[in-house]
Scaffold this active site. Sequence first.
Site, PDB file in Angstrom:
ATOM      1  N   CYS A   1       5.554   0.031   5.330  1.00 29.16           N
ATOM      2  CA  CYS A   1       4.540   0.977   5.821  1.00 29.16           C
ATOM      3  C   CYS A   1       4.866   1.369   7.264  1.00 29.16           C
ATOM      4  CB  CYS A   1       3.155   0.356   5.722  1.00 29.16           C
ATOM      5  SG  CYS A   1       2.593   0.056   4.035  1.00 29.16           S
TER       6      CYS A   1
ATOM      7  N   ASN B   1      -1.289   4.174   6.302  1.00 29.54           N
ATOM      8  CA  ASN B   1      -2.100   3.222   7.051  1.00 29.54           C
ATOM      9  C   ASN B   1      -3.514   3.147   6.494  1.00 29.54           C
ATOM     10  OD1 ASN B   1      -3.809   2.879  10.066  1.00 29.54           O
ATOM     11  ND2 ASN B   1      -2.334   1.364   9.414  1.00 29.54           N
TER      12      ASN B   1
ATOM     13  N   HIS C   1      -5.644   6.800   5.995  1.00 27.94           N
ATOM     14  CA  HIS C   1      -6.652   6.938   4.945  1.00 27.94           C
ATOM     15  C   HIS C   1      -7.741   5.872   4.998  1.00 27.94           C
ATOM     16  CE1 HIS C   1      -3.159   4.654   3.308  1.00 27.94           C
ATOM     17  NE2 HIS C   1      -4.114   3.822   2.916  1.00 27.94           N
TER      18      HIS C   1
END
Length: 282
Positions: A157, A185, A224
């Site tokens: 990520c 994220n 998000h």
Amino acid sequence: MSRADHIFINMCRDILENGTDTQGEKVRPHWADGTPAYTIKKFGVVNRYDLSEEFPIMTLRRTALKSCTDELLWIWQLKSNNVHDLHSHIWDEWADEDGSIGKAYGYQLGVKHQYKEGMMDQVDRVIYDLKHNPFSRRIMTNIYVHQDLHEMNLYPCAYSMTFNVTQKPGHEKLTLNAILNQRSNDVLTANNWNVVQYAVLVHMLAQVCDMEVGELVHVIADAHIYDRHVPLIKELISREPLPAPTFWLNPDIHDFYQFTKNDVKVEGYETHPQIKDIPVAV
């Protein structure tokens, strides 16, 4: 009041008011009961933190500094991909029966590459350049290695750090700045966790390279809020930010590989109550 809290609040409001709802789309994440985990998301979020003015740990709820640091060192210092080397269980979901998460995260930082100066891994190359070529525009890491993605139990990520050194007028020491690039994220569970981790990293690298800390810029492609997190986020951002604490890093450590999670602390860290039982999408 904490600037990190204000940045977080403004980001969350923007996502909730102007973001895109993925309800009904084909999504990979799901909840423990098998229900699809939809989000409200915002593309291209950029947050800037001036580490010379404040350590960006939120006060709206507590962020576990030592646990953040432990995971950071697991990746950047131990260069491990095995959860048995980590003092928490946050990666257990993605580990195999031997504890491995595959060729991900720390594994990639530990791979040695040939440079004209010799064989080095990405972390050692960053430290070498900060000490010998501080004004280079090529000081960076990247762990999103396409040829190894099929052997990663979770795609990275937070996948890239770019370091940039400046000289502030009137300052004897150079200033270390950095950009953290993140493809995705989860704002409630991971945003401040990641910010704190990489703020610690910048402080550590600055100290071992005899520099001052500057800016940490956090670039998120997909920021998000999960559907089941929306009410929790609304409650969280209704809280009043408290004064930011003071960050302490053990001044006696000048070798990056000597740092431990006990070499960091925040003094005067007061927070609102923790939010408990946060559902996690996998």
